[in-house]
Design a protein around this motif. Structure first.
Motif, PDB file in Angstrom:
ATOM      1  N   GLU A 225      -5.420 -52.209  62.793  1.00  0.00           N
ATOM      2  CA  GLU A 225      -3.986 -52.081  63.026  1.00  0.00           C
ATOM      3  C   GLU A 225      -3.695 -51.667  64.466  1.00  0.00           C
ATOM      4  N   ASN A 228      -4.164 -54.683  66.569  1.00  0.00           N
ATOM      5  CA  ASN A 228      -3.014 -55.583  66.456  1.00  0.00           C
ATOM      6  C   ASN A 228      -1.860 -55.121  67.339  1.00  0.00           C
ATOM      7  N   GLU A 229      -1.649 -53.810  67.383  1.00  0.00           N
ATOM      8  CA  GLU A 229      -0.561 -53.280  68.219  1.00  0.00           C
ATOM      9  C   GLU A 229      -0.845 -53.521  69.701  1.00  0.00           C
ATOM     10  N   GLU A 230      -2.084 -53.298  70.117  1.00  0.00           N
ATOM     11  CA  GLU A 230      -2.444 -53.556  71.517  1.00  0.00           C
ATOM     12  C   GLU A 230      -2.284 -55.039  71.849  1.00  0.00           C
ATOM     13  N   TYR A 231      -2.633 -55.888  70.905  1.00  0.00           N
ATOM     14  CA  TYR A 231      -2.486 -57.332  71.124  1.00  0.00           C
ATOM     15  C   TYR A 231      -1.019 -57.703  71.307  1.00  0.00           C
ATOM     16  N   ARG A 232      -0.152 -57.145  70.459  1.00  0.00           N
ATOM     17  CA  ARG A 232       1.277 -57.445  70.582  1.00  0.00           C
ATOM     18  C   ARG A 232       1.843 -56.984  71.912  1.00  0.00           C
ATOM     19  N   GLN A 233       1.273 -55.927  72.467  1.00  0.00           N
ATOM     20  CA  GLN A 233       1.749 -55.415  73.748  1.00  0.00           C
ATOM     21  C   GLN A 233       1.091 -56.112  74.934  1.00  0.00           C
ATOM     22  N   GLY A 234       0.205 -57.055  74.663  1.00  0.00           N
ATOM     23  CA  GLY A 234      -0.451 -57.780  75.744  1.00  0.00           C
ATOM     24  C   GLY A 234      -1.658 -57.087  76.327  1.00  0.00           C
ATOM     25  N   TYR A 236      -4.998 -57.059  75.912  1.00  0.00           N
ATOM     26  CA  TYR A 236      -6.016 -57.810  75.175  1.00  0.00           C
ATOM     27  C   TYR A 236      -7.402 -57.188  75.281  1.00  0.00           C
ATOM     28  N   ALA A 239      -7.484 -54.461  72.821  1.00  0.00           N
ATOM     29  CA  ALA A 239      -7.529 -55.017  71.468  1.00  0.00           C
ATOM     30  C   ALA A 239      -8.942 -55.460  71.107  1.00  0.00           C
ATOM     31  N   ASN A 259      -9.208 -61.879  64.359  1.00  0.00           N
ATOM     32  CA  ASN A 259      -8.290 -61.214  65.278  1.00  0.00           C
ATOM     33  C   ASN A 259      -8.929 -61.008  66.649  1.00  0.00           C
TER      34      ASN A 259
END
Length: 585
Positions: A225, A228-234, A236, A239, A259
């Motif tokens: 989770e 996923n949050e780090e990915y949504r914030q860019g 990478y 993430a 993921n």
């Protein structure tokens, strides 16, 4: 000097229960069996030499408990009137010895040793004794055989904790009562973990972060989770690290691998992403999302057949449209290769660009087809920009060879070598061509490019050495030899133009500079040389056009500004003279 001790609050009910429980256990163990006692130990050892029995300096470390002998002497109280009873010996042979010391500064009294005993009780007393020696306090009481208690905090060694505010009756030296307020936890314990030595955190925020990190380190779902949050914030890279930690804890979850593949793809590490997606599919062959993601990765890399296979395994709503795109990419790559064999470079470029638009935007083969077509169409700057762009493949030799095959990667390398030569990076071109030759030495096309790169690089190096030696005729011939192996090379043309200019052959110099600017319109060095040669030939209008372009490309160049002003003045004089001549007629 009297040492200050920490204030001790009256024991609570829980604490008293713990104390009596400990005493009960010790009395019970003393009355049962002597298996864990030393039967023949005397109750009191004679002090034949008191100086010999003085305690040496004690150095405490992590292993001090393990090395300490079983005999546990009862220490005399220090810095105050304190009494302590030694535990009774087995079979009632031991006797209680109590020593009291009032005040400080006098000689240290002799310590009468108590009966020796072993087991858990002895170990706990040693721990209490160590704590008293270090802290200079007697406030540590053993409550049970399994816990130690300090200030009514069962099972913890804790100087304080966060919670509701409690005002301390004693103010530390140099402080105030308000500054010494401490917070007690609502449950009465200093820490929720029993049997630990806990330090008070500096700030509640730091404690929260620590607890959060510790709890998440053992929960792969929480790590996923967070990833996923780090990915949504860019973020990478972060993430990927979090997904990696989750995989280390539980590598059987296909979602973790899938993921992570998405984050790697966002970083441009597509081949690694493919490997992780393949692992997700291996773990769960029916995992639709992993199949769809893997198909998309294969499509971007130009592997149309593999992309079609995995996209068909997915039940994603866009799967049918993606399959159509993959089929289009496959068709366009085939057409581009056919046109390449026929040397129809316009068609090669058109079909390769369409394949990239359909989804194969990171395919080395598609990008090499475009770059090669641009070179053959004398658009060297565009070819260089294409392979230097952010979207250009940056795969290692080993992983690219393993993924695309020897022939596919060798083709990409020889195109890159030719682009490097066109841009004047001769050393890079030779190295790249040599790598391609090592991969596929039997490929005739690869061998030809390697020989051309070596010959052009050697000619340019020889010409530069001759030019520095002011041997302009020989240098001109050397650059000409390089152009025989690499026709239309802008750098070799510009260098030969410099030799012509030194020899006073400005017309030839202008021709070579014009040839260089045809393939590389942004080649400022060639444009500046042509402008200067046109000045020598008093071609003011042609020179003015070049300087006007240069002032846009090099707005801070003072030499260009000065030359432009001079040319503008000369052209103005020329026009004024022509007008005056016409008026006379």
């Amino acid at each position: 000097m009297v040492a200050m001790t920490e204030p001790r609050d009256p024991p609570t009910g829980c604490a008293m229960f713990g104390i009596y429980s400990g005493l009960f256990r010790r009395r019970r163990s003393a009355s049962m069996t002597s298996l864990h006692r030393i039967d023949e130990a005397p109750a009191v050892a004679p002090l034949a030499n008191p100086a010999h029995h003085q305690k040496p300096a004690v150095h405490h470390d992590a292993s001090s408990l393990a090395r300490r002998p079983n005999a546990v002497p009862v220490p005399a109280a220090q810095n105050g009137a304190v009494a302590r009873a030694a535990p009774p010996a087995a079979n009632g042979r031991g006797r209680t010895v109590t020593k009291a010391v009032n005040g400080a500064g006098g000689p240290r009294p002799a310590v009468e040793p108590a009966a020796e005993y072993t087991g858990m009780a002895a170990e706990l007393d040693r721990m209490i004794l160590d704590h008293q020696r270090v802290k200079g306090t007697t406030q540590l009481v053993r409550a049970t055989s399994g816990n130690m208690m300090l200030h009514r905090n069962l099972g913890n060694l804790n100087a304080g904790a966060t919670g509701t505010a409690v005002r301390s009756p004693v103010v530390e030296r140099g402080g105030t009562a308000a500054a010494n307020e401490r917070k007690a936890p609502p449950n009465g314990y200093a820490s929720s973990g029993m049997g630990n030595i806990v330090r008070e955190p500096r700030t509640p925020a730091a404690a929260g972060e620590l607890c959060r990190a510790l709890s998440h380190r053992t929960d792969p779902e929480k790590l996923k989770e967070m990833g996923n949050e780090e990915y949504r914030q860019g973020h990478y890279e972060e993430a990927v690290a979090l997904y990696d930690q989750a995989i280390m804890m539980d590598a059987r979850r296909p979602a973790y691998w899938s993921n992570k593949a998405a984050a790697l793809a966002a970083l441009g590490r597509l081949i690694e992403a493919v490997a992780d997606c393949k692992e997700a599919v291996r773990i769960d062959p029916s995992y639709d999302r992993a199949h769809h993601r893997l198909g998309g990765l294969y499509l971007r890399l130009g592997e149309a057949d593999k992309a079609i296979y995995h996209l068909k395994q997915s039940s994603n709503e866009s799967a049918s449209a993606d399959v159509s795109r993959a089929q289009s990419v496959k068709s366009r790559i085939a057409k581009s290769n056919d046109a390449r064999r026929l040397k129809n470079w316009f068609t090669v470029l058109q079909e390769a660009q369409a394949a990239a638009s359909d989804g194969a935007d990171c395919a080395p083969q598609v990008m090499a087809l475009q770059a090669e077509a641009l070179l053959r169409l004398q658009r060297h700057d565009e070819a260089d920009s294409l392979l230097s762009s952010a979207g250009a493949p940056r795969f290692g030799v080993d992983e690219s060879t393993k993924f695309f095959g020897t022939f596919g990667h060798a083709y990409f390398l020889i195109v890159r070598a030719q682009v490097d030569m066109a841009a004047g990076r001769f050393e890079d071109a030779v190295a790249t061509a040599q790598t391609a030759f090592q991969l596929d030495p039997s490929n005739r096309e690869v061998a030809v490019v390697q020989r051309r790169a070596k010959a052009a690089a050697a000619a340019r190096l020889r010409g530069n050495d001759l030019f520095k030696a002011a041997k302009f005729v020989e240098a001109c011939a050397a650059y000409g030899e390089g152009l025989d192996r690499e026709p239309g090379n802008a750098v070799l043309l510009c260098n030969r133009a410099a030799c012509h200019a030194k020899l006073g052959r400005h017309e030839k110099a202008v021709e070579d500079c014009s040839g260089a600017l045809v393939v590389r319109p942004s080649y400022s060095k060639a444009r500046l040389r042509r402008a200067d040669c046109n000045v020598k030939l008093e071609r003011w209008e042609a020179s003015l056009r070049d300087y006007q372009v240069l002032i846009q490309e090099l707005p801070e160049n003072e030499d260009v500004k000065k030359a432009l002003s001079e040319v503008e003045a000369k052209l103005k004089d020329q026009r004024n003279g022509a007008a005056a001549a016409r008026s006379q007629h």
